[in-house]
Design an enzyme around this catalytic site. Structure first.
Site, PDB file in Angstrom:
ATOM      1  N   PRO A 100       0.838  -1.216   0.000  1.00  0.00           N
ATOM      2  CA  PRO A 100       0.000   0.000   0.000  1.00  0.00           C
ATOM      3  C   PRO A 100       0.862   1.251   0.000  1.00  0.00           C
ATOM      4  CG  PRO A 100       0.013  -1.005   2.191  1.00  0.00           C
ATOM      5  CD  PRO A 100       0.855  -1.885   1.304  1.00  0.00           C
ATOM      6  N   CYS A 101       1.492   1.524  -1.112  1.00  0.00           N
ATOM      7  CA  CYS A 101       2.377   2.684  -1.187  1.00  0.00           C
ATOM      8  C   CYS A 101       1.581   3.968  -0.973  1.00  0.00           C
ATOM      9  CB  CYS A 101       3.071   2.718  -2.542  1.00  0.00           C
ATOM     10  SG  CYS A 101       1.943   2.533  -3.911  1.00  0.00           S
ATOM     11  N   HIS A 102       0.274   3.894  -1.123  1.00  0.00           N
ATOM     12  CA  HIS A 102      -0.529   5.109  -0.928  1.00  0.00           C
ATOM     13  C   HIS A 102      -0.612   5.463   0.558  1.00  0.00           C
ATOM     14  CE1 HIS A 102      -3.368   1.687  -0.687  1.00  0.00           C
ATOM     15  NE2 HIS A 102      -3.825   2.356   0.353  1.00  0.00           N
TER      16      HIS A 102
END
Length: 106
Positions: free
Chosen positions: A53-55
């Site tokens: 989940p780079c966000h």
DNA sequence: CACCGATGTCCAA
DNA sequence: TTGGACATCGGTG
């Protein structure tokens, strides 16, 4: 195949629970690397698309971050959209609730 | 408020 | 093996 360093970054990001976000600075500190840019590069490759989940990773200023020079592009918009879906709210281009920040322990 | 350098890692020639 | 680049951060002018 990602390098050992990237694996560490992805593992750290996966530690961030839903509805919470972290900063490149904290990630770098947890990885003991002292250079948030190295972490950002690892996320930029992101071979583990939804698995990582780079966000949930934003800048230390509580700004969405995103590509340097594309702040306001689609990448950041997607981040805000996903974070909004997780309960993380942004205001005026910065994190509305700093308590949503996740700090790594140990 | 704006600009510049520092820091660690990765990729390509 | 060497050089350039990066989704950053902090300090200084």
């Amino acid at each position: 195949m990602p390098t050992d360093f990237e694996q560490r970054v992805y593992r750290a990001v996966q530690q961030v629970p839903r509805g919470r976000v972290t900063t490149y600075r904290l990630l770098a500190a947890h990885l003991r690397c002292g250079s948030p840019r190295a972490v950002g590069q690892a996320l930029r490759r992101n071979p583990y698309a939804p698995r990582v989940p780079c966000h949930r990773v934003i800048a230390a200023d509580l700004t969405p971050g995103g590509f340097r020079g594309e702040t306001g592009g689609s990448t950041v918009k997607m981040k805000l959209s996903l974070l909004s879906s997780e309960g993380v709210r942004f205001s005026h281009g910065h994190l509305a609730d700093p308590r949503c920040l996740y700090a790594f322990e140990t």
